[in-house]
Design an enzyme around this catalytic site. Sequence first.
Site, PDB file in Angstrom:
ATOM      1  N   SER A 118       1.039  -1.295  -0.166  1.00 28.61           N
ATOM      2  CA  SER A 118       0.124  -0.193  -0.058  1.00 28.61           C
ATOM      3  C   SER A 118       0.910   1.107  -0.348  1.00 28.61           C
ATOM      4  O   SER A 118       0.304   2.190   0.091  1.00 28.61           O
ATOM      5  CB  SER A 118      -0.558   0.481   1.563  1.00 28.61           C
ATOM      6  OG  SER A 118      -1.301  -1.247   1.197  1.00 28.61           O
ATOM      7  N   HIS A 139      -1.067  -2.710  -7.352  1.00 25.03           N
ATOM      8  CA  HIS A 139      -1.914  -2.258  -6.206  1.00 25.03           C
ATOM      9  C   HIS A 139      -3.479  -2.591  -6.143  1.00 25.03           C
ATOM     10  O   HIS A 139      -4.021  -1.644  -6.865  1.00 25.03           O
ATOM     11  CB  HIS A 139      -1.788  -0.422  -5.115  1.00 25.03           C
ATOM     12  CG  HIS A 139      -2.096  -0.847  -3.924  1.00 25.03           C
ATOM     13  ND1 HIS A 139      -2.657   0.959  -4.085  1.00 25.03           N
ATOM     14  CD2 HIS A 139      -2.726  -1.247  -2.336  1.00 25.03           C
ATOM     15  CE1 HIS A 139      -3.028   0.271  -2.304  1.00 25.03           C
ATOM     16  NE2 HIS A 139      -3.338   0.015  -2.264  1.00 25.03           N
ATOM     17  N   GLU A 151      -3.695  -0.199  -9.138  1.00 25.59           N
ATOM     18  CA  GLU A 151      -2.695   1.110  -8.666  1.00 25.59           C
ATOM     19  C   GLU A 151      -1.310   0.583  -9.286  1.00 25.59           C
ATOM     20  O   GLU A 151      -0.856  -0.713  -8.753  1.00 25.59           O
ATOM     21  CB  GLU A 151      -2.076   1.783  -7.848  1.00 25.59           C
ATOM     22  CG  GLU A 151      -2.079   3.475  -7.730  1.00 25.59           C
ATOM     23  CD  GLU A 151      -2.251   3.790  -6.356  1.00 25.59           C
ATOM     24  OE1 GLU A 151      -1.563   3.674  -5.438  1.00 25.59           O
ATOM     25  OE2 GLU A 151      -1.465   4.848  -6.234  1.00 25.59           O
ATOM     26  N   ASN A 189      -3.382   5.801  -1.835  1.00 25.17           N
ATOM     27  CA  ASN A 189      -3.271   5.907   0.025  1.00 25.17           C
ATOM     28  C   ASN A 189      -2.702   7.921   0.075  1.00 25.17           C
ATOM     29  O   ASN A 189      -2.485   8.068   1.702  1.00 25.17           O
ATOM     30  CB  ASN A 189      -2.385   5.135   0.888  1.00 25.17           C
ATOM     31  CG  ASN A 189      -3.228   4.076   0.284  1.00 25.17           C
ATOM     32  OD1 ASN A 189      -4.815   3.842   1.465  1.00 25.17           O
ATOM     33  ND2 ASN A 189      -2.964   2.205   0.275  1.00 25.17           N
TER      34      ASN A 189
HETATM   35  N1  LIG Z   1      -6.350  -4.608   3.582  1.00 26.32           N
HETATM   36  C1  LIG Z   1      -6.953  -4.201   2.898  1.00 26.32           C
HETATM   37  O1  LIG Z   1      -7.750  -3.443   2.627  1.00 26.32           O
HETATM   38  C2  LIG Z   1      -5.586  -3.800   1.064  1.00 26.32           C
HETATM   39  C3  LIG Z   1      -5.336  -3.026   0.411  1.00 26.32           C
HETATM   40  C4  LIG Z   1      -4.867  -2.819  -0.554  1.00 26.32           C
HETATM   41  C5  LIG Z   1      -3.049  -3.528  -0.274  1.00 26.32           C
HETATM   42  N2  LIG Z   1      -2.634  -3.828   0.811  1.00 26.32           N
HETATM   43  C6  LIG Z   1      -1.139  -4.217   1.285  1.00 26.32           C
HETATM   44  O2  LIG Z   1      -1.442  -5.466   0.865  1.00 26.32           O
HETATM   45  C7  LIG Z   1      -0.534  -6.285   1.751  1.00 26.32           C
HETATM   46  C8  LIG Z   1      -1.281  -7.544   2.150  1.00 26.32           C
HETATM   47  O3  LIG Z   1      -1.856  -6.340   3.713  1.00 26.32           O
HETATM   48  P1  LIG Z   1      -3.559  -7.407   4.125  1.00 26.32           P
HETATM   49  O4  LIG Z   1      -4.817  -7.126   4.495  1.00 26.32           O
HETATM   50  O5  LIG Z   1      -4.043  -8.787   3.192  1.00 26.32           O
HETATM   51  O6  LIG Z   1      -2.267  -8.563   5.734  1.00 26.32           O
HETATM   52  P2  LIG Z   1      -2.781  -9.417   5.836  1.00 26.32           P
HETATM   53  O7  LIG Z   1      -2.419  -9.163   7.528  1.00 26.32           O
HETATM   54  O8  LIG Z   1      -4.601 -10.596   6.050  1.00 26.32           O
HETATM   55  O9  LIG Z   1      -2.535 -10.557   5.900  1.00 26.32           O
HETATM   56  C9  LIG Z   1      -0.716 -10.716   5.659  1.00 26.32           C
HETATM   57  C10 LIG Z   1       0.012 -12.472   4.998  1.00 26.32           C
HETATM   58  O10 LIG Z   1       1.104 -12.377   4.582  1.00 26.32           O
HETATM   59  C11 LIG Z   1       1.664 -13.451   5.854  1.00 26.32           C
HETATM   60  N3  LIG Z   1       2.907 -13.557   5.873  1.00 26.32           N
HETATM   61  C12 LIG Z   1       3.238 -12.805   6.584  1.00 26.32           C
HETATM   62  N4  LIG Z   1       4.840 -12.716   6.481  1.00 26.32           N
HETATM   63  C13 LIG Z   1       5.023 -13.908   5.357  1.00 26.32           C
HETATM   64  C14 LIG Z   1       6.228 -14.333   4.755  1.00 26.32           C
HETATM   65  N5  LIG Z   1       7.660 -14.062   4.847  1.00 26.32           N
HETATM   66  N6  LIG Z   1       5.768 -15.124   3.981  1.00 26.32           N
HETATM   67  C15 LIG Z   1       4.745 -15.687   2.741  1.00 26.32           C
HETATM   68  N7  LIG Z   1       3.849 -15.144   4.342  1.00 26.32           N
HETATM   69  C16 LIG Z   1       3.825 -13.832   5.573  1.00 26.32           C
HETATM   70  C17 LIG Z   1       0.273 -13.854   6.672  1.00 26.32           C
HETATM   71  O11 LIG Z   1       0.941 -15.135   7.517  1.00 26.32           O
HETATM   72  C18 LIG Z   1      -0.426 -13.449   6.372  1.00 26.32           C
HETATM   73  O12 LIG Z   1      -1.365 -14.192   6.585  1.00 26.32           O
HETATM   74  C19 LIG Z   1      -0.578  -5.718   2.481  1.00 26.32           C
HETATM   75  O13 LIG Z   1       1.026  -5.125   2.287  1.00 26.32           O
HETATM   76  C20 LIG Z   1      -1.037  -4.226   2.146  1.00 26.32           C
HETATM   77  O14 LIG Z   1      -1.027  -3.144   2.588  1.00 26.32           O
HETATM   78  C21 LIG Z   1      -3.740  -4.192   1.906  1.00 26.32           C
END
Ligand SMILES: NC(=O)c1ccc[n+]([C@@H]2O[C@H](COP(=O)([O-])OP(=O)(O)OC[C@H]3O[C@@H](n4cnc5c(N)ncnc54)[C@H](O)[C@@H]3O)[C@@H](O)[C@H]2O)c1
Length: 281
Positions: A118, A139, A151, A189
Amino acid sequence: MIKTVAVIGAGTMGNGIAQVFAQGGFSVRLVDVAQPMLDRARGAIERSLGKFVEKGKLTASDRDAALGRLTTATSVDGLGDADYVVEAIVEHADTKRALFTSLDAVTRPEVILASNTSSISITLLGAATKRPDKVLGMHFMNPVPLMTLVEMIRGQATSAETMAVASKVCADLGKTPIEAADYPGFIANRILMPMINEAIYAVMEGVGTPEAIDTVMKLGMHHPMGPLALADFIGLDVCLAIMTVLHDGLGDPKYRPCPLLRRMVAAGQLGRKSGRGFYTY
Ligand SMILES: NC(=O)c1ccc[n+]([C@@H]2O[C@H](COP(=O)([O-])OP(=O)(O)OC[C@H]3O[C@@H](n4cnc5c(N)ncnc54)[C@H](O)[C@@H]3O)[C@@H](O)[C@H]2O)c1
């Protein structure tokens, strides 16, 4: 030819990204360090595809075929056959950099490595590999199966060819790619998170209740969802991580994460995923 796509991270975003690739006809390898997250992700994908079938937007056989294209693993070691990678793990720069170094070692040198970050610098992630020209930001928006924007972030070293191939992948998924430069928070963001952060300041200062603030933004500004409900949906830990990147990267005190946001994250009140945030679930 891109046939097999690896999605790393099976949380909120990873399961949605894996789903759209499987629906788009790609073989998908979904990887997470936590087996329970992989189990939850498969359940979430089955439910989401089931809703498309109920609404008549997908046939039962296409649902079964999409599920049949999805496999899971707890390590990136078996990704030698991946043609394209999308990373969606925790929003933590050092963890992502370590993963990109591992992905660089296990995937073929010509494979594009995309990050769903993000806010973290794509240039920084590219520099953790020997192929920075093949690293870009993709993104996706939450919920991925419904939101059409992607994005596309061009890092300092990302090649024009990489951007073109990734844009074609977006089009194959039925998504619209929009390019942004590699500055903290990119476009989405940079604009969205300060609004959410300000809404949290308004709660902290007693300007209005979460319900009042969300209702003002829905009815007054025609937003489909209020900023506090949206923060709960995104995850308050993710919101804090993004505000921290904006604050550190841009240096302006206007990006200071709200102390109430910090306190809620410290208390484990992360929004929908923990059952409690500005609302209870
Ligand atoms: N939540 C949102 O609305 C949103 C929107 C757009 C982008 N993002 C981005 O997407 C990414 C993920 O966000 P999320 O909300 O899905 O997070 P989340 O916390 O729901 O999930 C993250 C996952 O990554 C896993 N993980 C951690 N370290 C790891 C590794 N080394 N290898 C493999 N798996 C690993 C964890 O076990 C977990 O299942 C982030 O970079 C976030 O900024 C989030």
